[in-house]
Design an enzyme around this catalytic site. Structure first.
Site, mmCIF file in Angstrom:
data_model
loop_
_atom_site.group_PDB
_atom_site.id
_atom_site.type_symbol
_atom_site.label_atom_id
_atom_site.label_comp_id
_atom_site.label_asym_id
_atom_site.label_seq_id
_atom_site.Cartn_x
_atom_site.Cartn_y
_atom_site.Cartn_z
ATOM 1 N N HIS A 208 -8.549 0.611 -1.011
ATOM 2 C CA HIS A 208 -7.437 -0.053 -0.325
ATOM 3 C C HIS A 208 -7.842 -0.455 1.093
ATOM 4 O O HIS A 208 -8.099 0.402 1.934
ATOM 5 C CB HIS A 208 -6.244 0.915 -0.303
ATOM 6 C CG HIS A 208 -4.998 0.352 0.276
ATOM 7 N ND1 HIS A 208 -4.389 0.893 1.382
ATOM 8 C CD2 HIS A 208 -4.236 -0.703 -0.112
ATOM 9 C CE1 HIS A 208 -3.293 0.202 1.654
ATOM 10 N NE2 HIS A 208 -3.178 -0.766 0.764
ATOM 11 N N HIS B 219 -4.298 -7.124 8.037
ATOM 12 C CA HIS B 219 -3.080 -6.774 7.302
ATOM 13 C C HIS B 219 -1.790 -7.222 7.981
ATOM 14 O O HIS B 219 -0.835 -7.617 7.308
ATOM 15 C CB HIS B 219 -3.019 -5.265 7.070
ATOM 16 C CG HIS B 219 -1.848 -4.830 6.252
ATOM 17 N ND1 HIS B 219 -0.613 -4.510 6.805
ATOM 18 C CD2 HIS B 219 -1.702 -4.685 4.916
ATOM 19 C CE1 HIS B 219 0.224 -4.183 5.841
ATOM 20 N NE2 HIS B 219 -0.408 -4.282 4.684
#
Length: 227
Positions: free
Chosen positions: A6, A47
């Site tokens: 991730h 992100h």
């Protein structure tokens, strides 16, 4: 059950950096997930819309030129990489899950994939395009039906995985807090893979394995093997 790093090996290295991605490759992760926004028609791997959490800068991405963004420290002296740099680094070694964060990312992505296929020999089957923005996924699918897409959800829908099936997705990517046996069974019945985020401990990993999910997104791909 597959282990997808991730944002790279983000539990031990700065997230979404080439270092974290390199470490995920060394850990033999089954896949690597990254996030992309568009800055000056270039897809960058980060992100948040605001740079303050993951870099030494402050402010919104929209306030930065590409050059200014790449001058920031994303941790351990790492830069905010471009998607092109990531494609060069991963180079078909494992599945690359590209999560589209910005609403203006689809067209830039399609152009970059075409370039990567020609110049790097990137295999489309080694890519998974995911997003919470389902219209973006639908558009990607109309332009490139051969690309695998992952429909993200942070809920347990009333009709379970039907939304992902309608999008022609390859996988339904679910929040670990909103998944149950019925969701897994429904997705599998529709021919969908079930990938779950973000699983960072052995207890939750065992629970997901018990549910029969196909893969977990994990910040610690190195340790996850022993779980």
């Amino acid at each position: 059950m597959q282990i997808i790093a991730h944002r790279g090996a983000s539990g031990s290295y700065p997230e979404n950096t080439l270092l974290a991605i390199e470490q995920a490759l060394l850990a033999k992760a089954d896949g690597i997930e990254i996030d992309v926004f568009c800055v000056e028609n270039t897809l960058v791997v980060i992100h948040d819309q605001n740079v303050s959490r993951t870099t030494n800068g402050t402010g919104f991405l929209s306030d930065f030129t590409l050059k200014q963004l790449q001058q920031l420290d994303a941790g351990s002296g790492q830069q905010v990489p471009t998607l092109w740099q990531v494609l060069q680094l991963v180079n078909n070694q494992t599945l690359l899950n590209i999560e589209l964060k910005g609403a203006d990312t689809a067209e830039a992505l399609l152009q970059l994939i075409e370039k990567a296929e020609t110049e790097l020999g990137t295999e489309p089957d080694k890519l998974l395009i995911s997003s919470f923005n389902h219209p973006l996924l639908k558009y990607i699918k109309t332009q490139r039906p051969d690309l695998k897409t992952g429909a993200l959800t942070a809920s347990l829908p009333l009709d379970y995985a039907a939304f992902a099936s309608e999008l022609g997705a390859w996988s339904v990517n679910c929040d670990k807090d909103f998944i149950d046996q019925q969701m897994v069974a429904d997705a599998h019945q529709r021919g969908l893979k079930v990938l779950v985020y973000t699983v960072n401990d052995a207890v939750t990993a065992a629970k997901m394995q018990q549910l029969g999910v196909d893969g977990i997104f994990c910040n610690y791909p190195q340790q996850a093997r022993s779980w």
